[in-house]
Design a protein around this motif. Sequence first.
Motif, PDB file in Angstrom:
ATOM      1  N   LEU A  23     -94.658 -65.754  56.743  1.00 51.37           N
ATOM      2  CA  LEU A  23     -94.280 -66.909  57.345  1.00 51.37           C
ATOM      3  C   LEU A  23     -94.497 -68.323  56.347  1.00 51.37           C
ATOM      4  O   LEU A  23     -95.445 -68.530  55.734  1.00 51.37           O
ATOM      5  N   ASP A  25     -94.987 -71.198  57.467  1.00 52.99           N
ATOM      6  CA  ASP A  25     -95.969 -72.170  58.242  1.00 52.99           C
ATOM      7  C   ASP A  25     -97.307 -71.586  58.852  1.00 52.99           C
ATOM      8  O   ASP A  25     -97.269 -70.370  58.921  1.00 52.99           O
ATOM      9  N   VAL A  27     -99.573 -70.228  61.555  1.00 52.38           N
ATOM     10  CA  VAL A  27     -99.100 -69.864  62.855  1.00 52.38           C
ATOM     11  C   VAL A  27    -100.427 -69.347  63.508  1.00 52.38           C
ATOM     12  O   VAL A  27    -101.381 -68.780  63.063  1.00 52.38           O
ATOM     13  N   THR A  78     -96.542 -63.679  67.720  1.00 52.38           N
ATOM     14  CA  THR A  78     -96.594 -64.995  67.542  1.00 52.38           C
ATOM     15  C   THR A  78     -95.395 -66.023  67.838  1.00 52.38           C
ATOM     16  O   THR A  78     -94.092 -65.657  67.863  1.00 52.38           O
ATOM     17  N   TRP A  80     -92.744 -69.237  66.472  1.00 53.37           N
ATOM     18  CA  TRP A  80     -92.739 -69.690  65.300  1.00 53.37           C
ATOM     19  C   TRP A  80     -91.314 -70.458  65.350  1.00 53.37           C
ATOM     20  O   TRP A  80     -90.232 -69.815  65.815  1.00 53.37           O
ATOM     21  N   GLN A  81     -91.106 -71.547  65.322  1.00 48.15           N
ATOM     22  CA  GLN A  81     -90.014 -72.382  65.210  1.00 48.15           C
ATOM     23  C   GLN A  81     -89.072 -72.031  66.668  1.00 48.15           C
ATOM     24  O   GLN A  81     -87.706 -71.748  66.716  1.00 48.15           O
TER      25      GLN A  81
END
Length: 293
Positions: A23, A25, A27, A78, A80-81
């Motif tokens: 990814l 970003d 996380v 996780t 994410w966004q």
Amino acid sequence: HPNEITLSPGHVHTVDVQLRSYLQDEVEVQVHLTPSEGLVVDQTQHIVRLPAHGYAGLSVNLEAETAGLFELTISTRTAWQGRTIQGPSDTCPIFSLPPGGLLHHQKKEAIRVENESFRDVLQARGGDLRISDRANGKLLGTERARPIPPLWPSEYKKADFVLKAEQQGTDLVLTASFASKKQPGLIFRRILRLNAGPVIAIEHTLENTGFAPCTFRLYHNLEQASPERTRLTLPLRDGLLQVRCSDQPAPSDHAFKRGDVYAESWGACEVPGATIGILWPHDGEEISWGNEF
């Protein structure tokens, strides 16, 4: 994820688990560990921060109550966004090896075998056998074989062999088979016999189920992992030869390669902490050495 993991029954071992993120970003990842029956893990739930396109890890304590083959399944998820991403589960085989024991685990691309002396991995790609020191995990060498001619290019070198493992008494018999694409009807098999001892017996068969007659020789070699740190011992009729593999000081002419220049049909490759001995039939047609033997 872990590499090959081997425990001693009834003893706690610390194992490092590595995670990788693709990814863009950073996380926060939830990690769930699920041991199979008979395998104990000290903590099943973990939170790990993973950097963008990076790695992170965690340490867990594992204990196998008895000897045998176990599994540890690692699951991740996780946020994410604004959405939850469920990572693929990874199931790792865990060996719990008793003194004098022999264990194996098979998957499509490889068969892993361990005893007190070595860790062997028979690979489907090329039918190669990777031999490692079980105590420290260091690669000692790679053993391989194929019919020739041609020596190169060879369809066998990158072929996908069909692997099979079966128990025959105290022996574990591994078979790697490949049906030639270039010569239909020709089937090459590598048969390896292992037990709790340090000896691996290897034989090869070539079955011709087609109509055209074929004549082949066997090219069989052991590639040293570190030739500059490997000492080779050969019993020549002129005396015992002991040299570093990377030096190659012996004659390279045809006479040296003939089997009749050897007093006995064996050789030894010594690396720090281990020795690999090679024994071959008395009718060896040509023998050479260097980074390979």
